[in-house]
Scaffold this active site. Structure first.
Site, PDB file in Angstrom:
ATOM      1  N   ASP A  64       0.967  -1.255   0.052  1.00 57.70           N
ATOM      2  CA  ASP A  64      -0.077   0.021  -0.116  1.00 57.70           C
ATOM      3  C   ASP A  64       0.697   1.272  -0.067  1.00 57.70           C
ATOM      4  O   ASP A  64       1.571   1.550   1.124  1.00 57.70           O
ATOM      5  CB  ASP A  64      -0.632   0.048   1.323  1.00 57.70           C
ATOM      6  N   CYS A 130      -8.575  15.741 -16.176  1.00 62.05           N
ATOM      7  CA  CYS A 130      -9.510  16.454 -15.001  1.00 62.05           C
ATOM      8  C   CYS A 130      -9.024  17.591 -14.374  1.00 62.05           C
ATOM      9  O   CYS A 130      -9.769  18.205 -13.386  1.00 62.05           O
ATOM     10  CB  CYS A 130     -10.109  15.306 -14.050  1.00 62.05           C
ATOM     11  N   TYR A 159     -11.226  14.148  -7.490  1.00 65.27           N
ATOM     12  CA  TYR A 159     -10.088  13.741  -8.521  1.00 65.27           C
ATOM     13  C   TYR A 159      -9.048  14.756  -9.107  1.00 65.27           C
ATOM     14  O   TYR A 159      -7.998  14.609  -9.097  1.00 65.27           O
ATOM     15  CB  TYR A 159     -10.773  12.682  -9.303  1.00 65.27           C
ATOM     16  N   LYS A 163      -5.162  15.826  -8.582  1.00 59.69           N
ATOM     17  CA  LYS A 163      -4.110  15.821  -9.734  1.00 59.69           C
ATOM     18  C   LYS A 163      -3.228  16.933  -9.975  1.00 59.69           C
ATOM     19  O   LYS A 163      -1.978  17.011 -10.079  1.00 59.69           O
ATOM     20  CB  LYS A 163      -4.854  15.400 -10.902  1.00 59.69           C
ATOM     21  N   GLU A 201     -15.368   1.072 -14.369  1.00 62.21           N
ATOM     22  CA  GLU A 201     -15.077   1.189 -15.817  1.00 62.21           C
ATOM     23  C   GLU A 201     -15.317   2.560 -16.583  1.00 62.21           C
ATOM     24  O   GLU A 201     -16.162   3.090 -16.075  1.00 62.21           O
ATOM     25  CB  GLU A 201     -15.723   0.108 -16.570  1.00 62.21           C
ATOM     26  N   LYS A 202     -14.645   2.938 -17.298  1.00 60.98           N
ATOM     27  CA  LYS A 202     -14.828   4.134 -18.437  1.00 60.98           C
ATOM     28  C   LYS A 202     -15.819   3.762 -19.416  1.00 60.98           C
ATOM     29  O   LYS A 202     -15.912   2.518 -19.901  1.00 60.98           O
ATOM     30  CB  LYS A 202     -13.674   4.767 -18.835  1.00 60.98           C
ATOM     31  N   LYS A 210     -21.654  -3.446 -22.454  1.00 63.00           N
ATOM     32  CA  LYS A 210     -23.350  -3.384 -22.782  1.00 63.00           C
ATOM     33  C   LYS A 210     -23.683  -3.917 -23.886  1.00 63.00           C
ATOM     34  O   LYS A 210     -24.757  -4.779 -23.915  1.00 63.00           O
ATOM     35  CB  LYS A 210     -23.744  -1.938 -22.592  1.00 63.00           C
TER      36      LYS A 210
HETATM   37  P1  NAD Z   1      -6.273   1.434 -12.471  1.00 65.31           P
HETATM   38  O1  NAD Z   1      -7.274   1.619 -11.363  1.00 65.31           O
HETATM   39  O2  NAD Z   1      -6.452   0.274 -13.493  1.00 65.31           O
HETATM   40  O3  NAD Z   1      -4.735   1.098 -12.026  1.00 65.31           O
HETATM   41  C1  NAD Z   1      -4.405   1.836 -10.764  1.00 65.31           C
HETATM   42  C2  NAD Z   1      -3.757   1.089  -9.994  1.00 65.31           C
HETATM   43  O4  NAD Z   1      -3.250   1.762  -8.784  1.00 65.31           O
HETATM   44  C3  NAD Z   1      -4.825   0.073  -9.266  1.00 65.31           C
HETATM   45  O5  NAD Z   1      -4.268  -1.188  -9.623  1.00 65.31           O
HETATM   46  C4  NAD Z   1      -4.894   0.325  -7.766  1.00 65.31           C
HETATM   47  O6  NAD Z   1      -5.044  -1.012  -7.001  1.00 65.31           O
HETATM   48  C5  NAD Z   1      -3.417   0.799  -7.512  1.00 65.31           C
HETATM   49  N1  NAD Z   1      -3.520   1.560  -6.407  1.00 65.31           N
HETATM   50  C6  NAD Z   1      -4.487   2.364  -5.738  1.00 65.31           C
HETATM   51  N2  NAD Z   1      -4.332   2.664  -4.706  1.00 65.31           N
HETATM   52  C7  NAD Z   1      -2.864   2.283  -4.268  1.00 65.31           C
HETATM   53  C8  NAD Z   1      -2.219   2.287  -3.244  1.00 65.31           C
HETATM   54  N3  NAD Z   1      -2.493   2.912  -2.171  1.00 65.31           N
HETATM   55  N4  NAD Z   1      -0.889   1.632  -3.419  1.00 65.31           N
HETATM   56  C9  NAD Z   1      -0.732   0.974  -4.408  1.00 65.31           C
HETATM   57  N5  NAD Z   1      -1.444   0.676  -5.334  1.00 65.31           N
HETATM   58  C10 NAD Z   1      -2.541   1.559  -5.365  1.00 65.31           C
HETATM   59  O7  NAD Z   1      -6.261   3.006 -13.247  1.00 65.31           O
HETATM   60  P2  NAD Z   1      -5.429   3.292 -14.680  1.00 65.31           P
HETATM   61  O8  NAD Z   1      -6.603   3.438 -15.631  1.00 65.31           O
HETATM   62  O9  NAD Z   1      -4.458   2.315 -15.026  1.00 65.31           O
HETATM   63  O10 NAD Z   1      -4.656   4.589 -14.321  1.00 65.31           O
HETATM   64  C11 NAD Z   1      -3.513   4.733 -14.089  1.00 65.31           C
HETATM   65  C12 NAD Z   1      -3.181   6.270 -13.738  1.00 65.31           C
HETATM   66  O11 NAD Z   1      -3.710   6.902 -14.806  1.00 65.31           O
HETATM   67  C13 NAD Z   1      -3.800   6.536 -12.399  1.00 65.31           C
HETATM   68  O12 NAD Z   1      -2.950   7.575 -11.830  1.00 65.31           O
HETATM   69  C14 NAD Z   1      -5.121   7.478 -13.112  1.00 65.31           C
HETATM   70  O13 NAD Z   1      -5.497   8.510 -12.326  1.00 65.31           O
HETATM   71  C15 NAD Z   1      -4.367   8.110 -14.472  1.00 65.31           C
HETATM   72  N6  NAD Z   1      -5.314   8.449 -15.452  1.00 65.31           N
HETATM   73  C16 NAD Z   1      -5.882   7.408 -16.223  1.00 65.31           C
HETATM   74  C17 NAD Z   1      -6.791   7.779 -17.103  1.00 65.31           C
HETATM   75  C18 NAD Z   1      -7.556   6.587 -17.700  1.00 65.31           C
HETATM   76  O14 NAD Z   1      -8.463   6.821 -18.716  1.00 65.31           O
HETATM   77  N7  NAD Z   1      -7.563   5.473 -17.414  1.00 65.31           N
HETATM   78  C19 NAD Z   1      -7.081   9.102 -17.453  1.00 65.31           C
HETATM   79  C20 NAD Z   1      -6.440  10.009 -16.827  1.00 65.31           C
HETATM   80  C21 NAD Z   1      -5.442   9.736 -15.619  1.00 65.31           C
END
Ligand code: NAD
Length: 342
Positions: A64, A130, A159, A163, A201-202, A210
């Protein structure tokens, strides 16, 4: 730039990737492994058997990262640190769970310090569109967002503010302490090995699921939040991981937030039509109330093209075809009682 190991980063340097049990960081881990990096430490708070995309030959730690001592353990000996760990999800998640989203600041605070104490040479942070001023995104046809549009600040509650604040932390670690930090503002990312069910999910994954469900159950209908007119861009995950590598190895971008997103806009209705075409089905649309987010969001890629001579370019149709095929297989596997990603 080509995709071989950059001259500056040695293939035996220890790379630490946080959030590697999830979607994008799982792909990033595979990308660096495939590129020839021999020492990768992947970290996530999920138990390792639950990671979306375990990559053979990589050290995997379940920690964590909101806890300082765990960040110290994660960053021991790190030459480069990629922090993509965050508690996040699609609109349905980030509009309802702002506390969880904001608590990701703990990961930023402790990972930055641990990387600095470990003497890491480069630190990457995954920010988000965001973080941009929401007032500039009220209409579906709002102009594309450029990097300076984050200020004056009026980010998305929860969120987005987390960031923006994390970006500033990264900038100050460069300004005051000389650690090279890199910040990309991702615009929505999609692809295989991402969350496709369960509430986080996005929209690209949700629409695939769906439509697959409607075909399987023969309902002939699909529910869409809002009236379908909102506009977005979606970046295929392969473009995202290439972009992260390029940005992190470009010294002109130290402590400089930059857009990493597709500039191919599509409305929510247009995306639904694309998924129907891929699935070869036509469904009745039920427009229902739900979390909507901003009216329109597009990535202005002037800066990334100028600095890197590159921008994400994988066409939406090509990426969605791969994503649909993967989610369809997940759906089939789940029905058969096999383990799936979400
Ligand atoms: P995701 O949820 O699939 O992956 C994030 C991972 O972080 C998860 O596996 C989760 O278990 C882990 N995590 C959360 N809290 C934690 C902690 N305290 N210690 C260790 N691990 C922890 O999300 P993603 O889509 O792969 O996003 C990755 C990054 O990109 C994030 O920072 C997200 O905010 C950013 N982001 C993603 C998108 C998108 O469209 N997917 C868009 C903008 C920004």
């Amino acid at each position: 730039m080509n995709d071989t190991v950059s001259t500056e980063s040695h293939p035996d340097d220890l790379i630490v990737i946080a959030g590697a049990g999830g979607f994008i960081a799982g792909h990033l881990t595979k990308y660096f492994r495939d590129k020839g990096h021999t020492r990768i430490r992947a970290v996530d708070k999920r138990p390792v058997p639950e990671w979306y995309q375990p990559v053979p030959g990589v050290e995997c730690l379940s920690l964590d990262l909101s806890v300082p001592q765990n960040c110290e353990r994660a960053c021991e000996g790190a030459v480069e640190v990629y922090n993509l760990a965050a508690d996040m999800g699609g609109m349905g998640f980030i509009e309802h769970f702002r506390v969880e989203c904001m608590r990701s600041i703990l990961i930023t605070v402790h990972m930055l310090e641990a990387a600095y104490q470990a003497g890491a040479r480069r630190y990457f942070f995954s920010s988000s569109a965001c973080a941009y001023n929401t007032q500039l995104q009220l209409d579906p046809d709002s102009r594309a967002l450029k990097e300076s549009d984050a200020y004056p600040a009026m980010a998305e509650r929860g969120y987005g503010w987390e960031k923006l604040y994390s970006e500033m932390f990264c900038q100050e670690y460069w300004a005051e302490r000389g650690m090279k930090t890199f910040i990309a503002r991702f615009h929505a990312v999609y692809g295989p090995f991402g969350t496709w069910d369960g509430g986080r999910e996005k929209v690209p994954a949700a629409f695939c699921r769906k439509v697959i469900e409607a075909k399987d159950l023969g309902t002939g209908r699909i529910e869409i939040w809002g009236d379908g007119s909102r506009q977005r861009t979606f970046m295929y995950v392969d473009d995202c991981v290439r972009g992260i590598d390029r940005i992190t190895h470009c010294d002109d971008l130290i402590a400089t937030p930059i857009n990493l997103g597709s500039a191919e806009p599509v409305t929510v209705d247009g995306l639904a039509t694309l998924v129907e075409e891929i699935a070869d089905v036509k469904l009745q649309r039920d427009y229902i109330e739900g979390p909507l987010g901003v009216g329109g969001r597009d990535s202005d890629n002037t800066m990334i093209k100028r600095v890197l001579g590159w921008e994400p370019s994988i066409p939406l149709r090509e990426g969605m075809e791969k994503t649909y095929a993967w989610i369809e297989q997940q759906y089939v596997d789940r029905k058969a009682g096999k383990r799936t990603v979400s």
